[in-house]
Design a protein around this motif. Structure first.
Motif, PDB file in Angstrom:
ATOM      1  N   ARG A   1       0.827  -1.201   0.000  1.00  0.00           N
ATOM      2  CA  ARG A   1       0.000   0.000   0.000  1.00  0.00           C
ATOM      3  C   ARG A   1       0.867   1.260   0.000  1.00  0.00           C
ATOM      4  NH1 ARG A   1      -2.775  -1.178   4.139  1.00  0.00           N
ATOM      5  NH2 ARG A   1      -4.716  -1.852   3.132  1.00  0.00           N
TER       6      ARG A   1
ATOM      7  N   PHE B   1      -2.937  -3.105  -5.241  1.00  0.00           N
ATOM      8  CA  PHE B   1      -3.187  -1.672  -5.132  1.00  0.00           C
ATOM      9  C   PHE B   1      -2.859  -1.051  -6.488  1.00  0.00           C
ATOM     10  CE2 PHE B   1      -2.096  -3.290  -0.972  1.00  0.00           C
ATOM     11  CZ  PHE B   1      -3.095  -2.763  -0.155  1.00  0.00           C
TER      12      PHE B   1
ATOM     13  N   ASN C   1      -5.539   2.700 -13.918  1.00  0.00           N
ATOM     14  CA  ASN C   1      -6.642   1.828 -14.303  1.00  0.00           C
ATOM     15  C   ASN C   1      -6.087   0.561 -14.968  1.00  0.00           C
ATOM     16  OD1 ASN C   1      -8.668   3.609 -13.430  1.00  0.00           O
ATOM     17  ND2 ASN C   1      -8.635   4.715 -15.374  1.00  0.00           N
TER      18      ASN C   1
ATOM     19  N   ILE D   1     -10.055  -2.805 -13.079  1.00  0.00           N
ATOM     20  CA  ILE D   1      -9.700  -2.414 -11.711  1.00  0.00           C
ATOM     21  C   ILE D   1      -9.318  -0.935 -11.745  1.00  0.00           C
ATOM     22  CG2 ILE D   1      -8.062  -2.779  -9.834  1.00  0.00           C
ATOM     23  CD1 ILE D   1      -7.864  -5.687 -10.697  1.00  0.00           C
ATOM     24  N   ALA D   2     -10.013  -0.139 -10.957  1.00  0.00           N
ATOM     25  CA  ALA D   2      -9.845   1.314 -11.007  1.00  0.00           C
ATOM     26  C   ALA D   2      -8.594   1.753 -10.270  1.00  0.00           C
ATOM     27  CB  ALA D   2     -11.072   2.001 -10.419  1.00  0.00           C
TER      28      ALA D   2
ATOM     29  N   GLY E   1      -6.276   3.548  -7.758  1.00  0.00           N
ATOM     30  CA  GLY E   1      -6.498   3.892  -6.361  1.00  0.00           C
ATOM     31  C   GLY E   1      -7.286   2.871  -5.579  1.00  0.00           C
ATOM     32  N   SER E   2      -7.737   1.799  -6.241  1.00  0.00           N
ATOM     33  CA  SER E   2      -8.568   0.806  -5.557  1.00  0.00           C
ATOM     34  C   SER E   2      -7.711  -0.308  -4.971  1.00  0.00           C
ATOM     35  CB  SER E   2      -9.587   0.205  -6.525  1.00  0.00           C
ATOM     36  OG  SER E   2      -8.933  -0.540  -7.539  1.00  0.00           O
ATOM     37  N   GLU E   3      -8.307  -1.050  -4.064  1.00  0.00           N
ATOM     38  CA  GLU E   3      -7.682  -2.226  -3.451  1.00  0.00           C
ATOM     39  C   GLU E   3      -8.497  -3.453  -3.843  1.00  0.00           C
ATOM     40  OE1 GLU E   3      -7.086  -4.068   1.061  1.00  0.00           O
ATOM     41  OE2 GLU E   3      -6.964  -1.896   0.743  1.00  0.00           O
ATOM     42  N   THR E   4      -7.832  -4.485  -4.351  1.00  0.00           N
ATOM     43  CA  THR E   4      -8.505  -5.684  -4.840  1.00  0.00           C
ATOM     44  C   THR E   4      -7.870  -6.915  -4.213  1.00  0.00           C
ATOM     45  OG1 THR E   4      -8.984  -4.637  -6.972  1.00  0.00           O
ATOM     46  CG2 THR E   4      -9.076  -7.039  -6.899  1.00  0.00           C
TER      47      THR E   4
END
Length: 520
Positions: A60, A261, A265, A397-398, A400-403
């Motif tokens: 992160r 993280f 995009n 997956i955008a 700034g997102s967490e997957t």
């Protein structure tokens, strides 16, 4: 029978590793702390108590900064251009083997940098819950015909090899280059290679290749029978924390848990990626002048869809790049498999393709809508891993997102979950009765095909899109539990046809669904 990574397989992996070099997966001088190392050290300091959540936090933190482009400048002169035979002569001594002689069921061998593997990886162990750095020490390596690096050099490592077993240890897994790793089941030879993450493969804008910067390996206990590895992933568009749990045996399971993280995009991301070699065989030939009847370590893609349909798609070595998408939602399993286990099918006493593993992916949790992707790359050499399979989620997956995603790999002779149906055991094709027709022979084998009453009711449903099916015939062989299906495909004026074949009786499937593509 050799279970080690032989020269052909090593060169195949090295060729893929060479691709990574072009994407600047290198290092600054190891003597000076890099920016990423300082960031990670602030989260996971040597000597502190380890927690898997710390690797997630390190990913992160790293994602909030641009990727540090690194260039390999610290290798001794000539190491980056070492010939293969000299590089593989560099091996760790017994004193350099981690946990050797401790009867823990696993031994880890750090791998030296050099040849095409010039990118550095930091290795740490977790012992008594404390983080301990594995220091590079030239005195713990045998260098063969290569001049050792200067005293005091800190070259880190290129990866590591894992051996398993107490009484008769055997090579179980190899982690080296980008996010590549491979394993096998007991009695097998190394073959297909997995990738923790794949980005934009087969696209004209170019593939982005993530890589591992560091590993934390938990010290195992013999009673546990498993090895836990944590890794920090980095790339221009994404960072991630990966946890892999290895459990060897007649089937070797690797549970993969990944938290990503996104820096940007991610519109083409792949999970559960496996690559393998298919050069030629009865189901796909391009006129190779080879005394061996078949040259391949994977024969096809097997899938268990979200609605319970079993599908098998044989792979090919096409004249042009081919990309196939098999749409699904919440898949229950997929992977590259080697169905041919008869050594006489290959007549290759060196490569022993019949001993290569199948690799089956079982998603853990719901993956939603997406597709199993299959990329078939034209190849003139068995050194190339020209078959690629992976799951591509429909939703990007955008940034700034967490997957998070998890799946279980089975490195096996055949997938642990198998269809309760007849399977395609032989597929052959050749010229048909007319100029543009193609003739196919498919053998389905299964216990139920020994039931003469059921066999009498079986019908073959075959379609060609576009095109038409001609001269369809069935030959039942109940004594061999086999049904042979023969047919011709007439494409008309088209140059590509998608084939679909399934056996049924009374409206219920008796076989898996066989898919195939033929191009003229």
């Amino acid at each position: 029978m050799s279970k080690s990574l032989n020269r052909r397989r090593f060169l195949s992996l090295a060729a893929t590793g060479a691709i990574a070099q072009r994407f600047a997966v290198g290092t600054a001088a190891a003597q000076a702390p890099t920016a990423w190392a300082g960031l990670v050290q602030s989260v996971i300091a040597e000597g502190q108590r380890f927690d898997p959540a710390l690797v997630v936090e390190a990913a992160r933190v790293l994602s909030r900064r641009p990727m540090v482009p690194l260039v390999a400048t610290d290798l001794p002169e000539g190491y980056a251009t070492l010939p293969y035979d000299q590089y593989v002569g560099i091996r760790a001594q017994s004193s350099g083997m981690i946990w050797a002689g401790e009867n823990r069921g696993f031994t880890v061998e750090p791998l030296h940098r050099g040849y095409v593997f010039s990118s550095p990886v930091s290795l740490f162990t977790v012992e008594d819950e404390i983080v301990r750095r594995v220091a590079f020490d030239p005195s713990k390596f045998n260098y063969g015909r290569v001049a050792p690096p200067p005293a005091g050099a800190d070259l880190q490592f290129s990866g590591f090899r894992v051996s398993a077993g107490l009484e008769r240890p055997y090579e179980l897994a190899l982690f080296q280059g980008a996010t590549f790793f491979r394993s096998l089941a007991r009695g097998q030879n190394f073959g297909a290679v997995a990738r923790a993450l794949i980005l934009r493969p087969g696209e004209t804008r170019g593939e982005e290749i993530p890589f591992f910067r560091a590993y934390w390996i938990e010290r195992p206990s013999a009673a546990a029978g498993m090895l836990i590895i944590h890794a920090l992933l980095d790339s221009e568009s994404v960072t991630g924390a990966v946890r892999m749990t290895l459990r060897p045996g007649d089937v070797t399971f690797i549970d993969v848990e990944m938290t990503l993280f996104a820096r940007a995009n991610l519109d083409h991301v792949g999970f559960g990626c496996v690559m393998g070699t298919y050069l030629s065989g009865p189901q796909s030939r391009r006129g190779f002048d080879d005394l061996r009847p078949a040259v391949h370590e994977v024969s096809g893609v097997q899938m268990l869809t979200g609605n319970g349909e079993w599908i098998y798609r044989p792979v090919s070595n096409p004249a042009n790049l081919q990309v196939s998408s098999f749409q699904d939602s919440n898949p229950r399993g997929f992977g590259l498999v080697q169905r041919e286990r008869d050594p006489n099918a290959f007549v290759d006493d060196d490569q022993r393709f019949e001993l290569r593993p199948s690799v089956w992916m079982e998603p853990l949790g719901e993956w939603g809508p997406g597709s199993v992707q299959l990329i078939e790359i034209p190849s003139e050499s068995e050194l190339n891993d020209n078959i690629i399979s992976y799951w591509r989620p429909r939703q990007p997956i955008a940034a700034g997102s967490e997957t998070t995603i998890a799946y279980r790999q089975a490195w096996c002779w055949q997938p642990p979950e198998r269809p309760p149906l007849a399977t395609a055991t032989r597929i052959r094709q050749g010229r048909g009765s007319q100029a543009r027709r193609r003739r196919f022979l498919v053998d389905f084998t299964g216990d139920r095909l020994g039931d003469a009453a059921l066999v009498a009711a079986i019908r073959a449903n075959v379609t060609a899109t576009p095109g038409s099916i001609q001269n369809l015939r069935l030959w039942p062989y109940p004594e061999r539990r086999t049904m042979r299906v023969a047919f011709e495909v007439d494409p008309g004026s088209e140059t590509l046809s998608e084939l679909r074949l399934v056996l049924d009786a009374g409206g219920q499937p008796v076989s898996e669904t066989l898919l195939n593509r033929w191009t003229w």
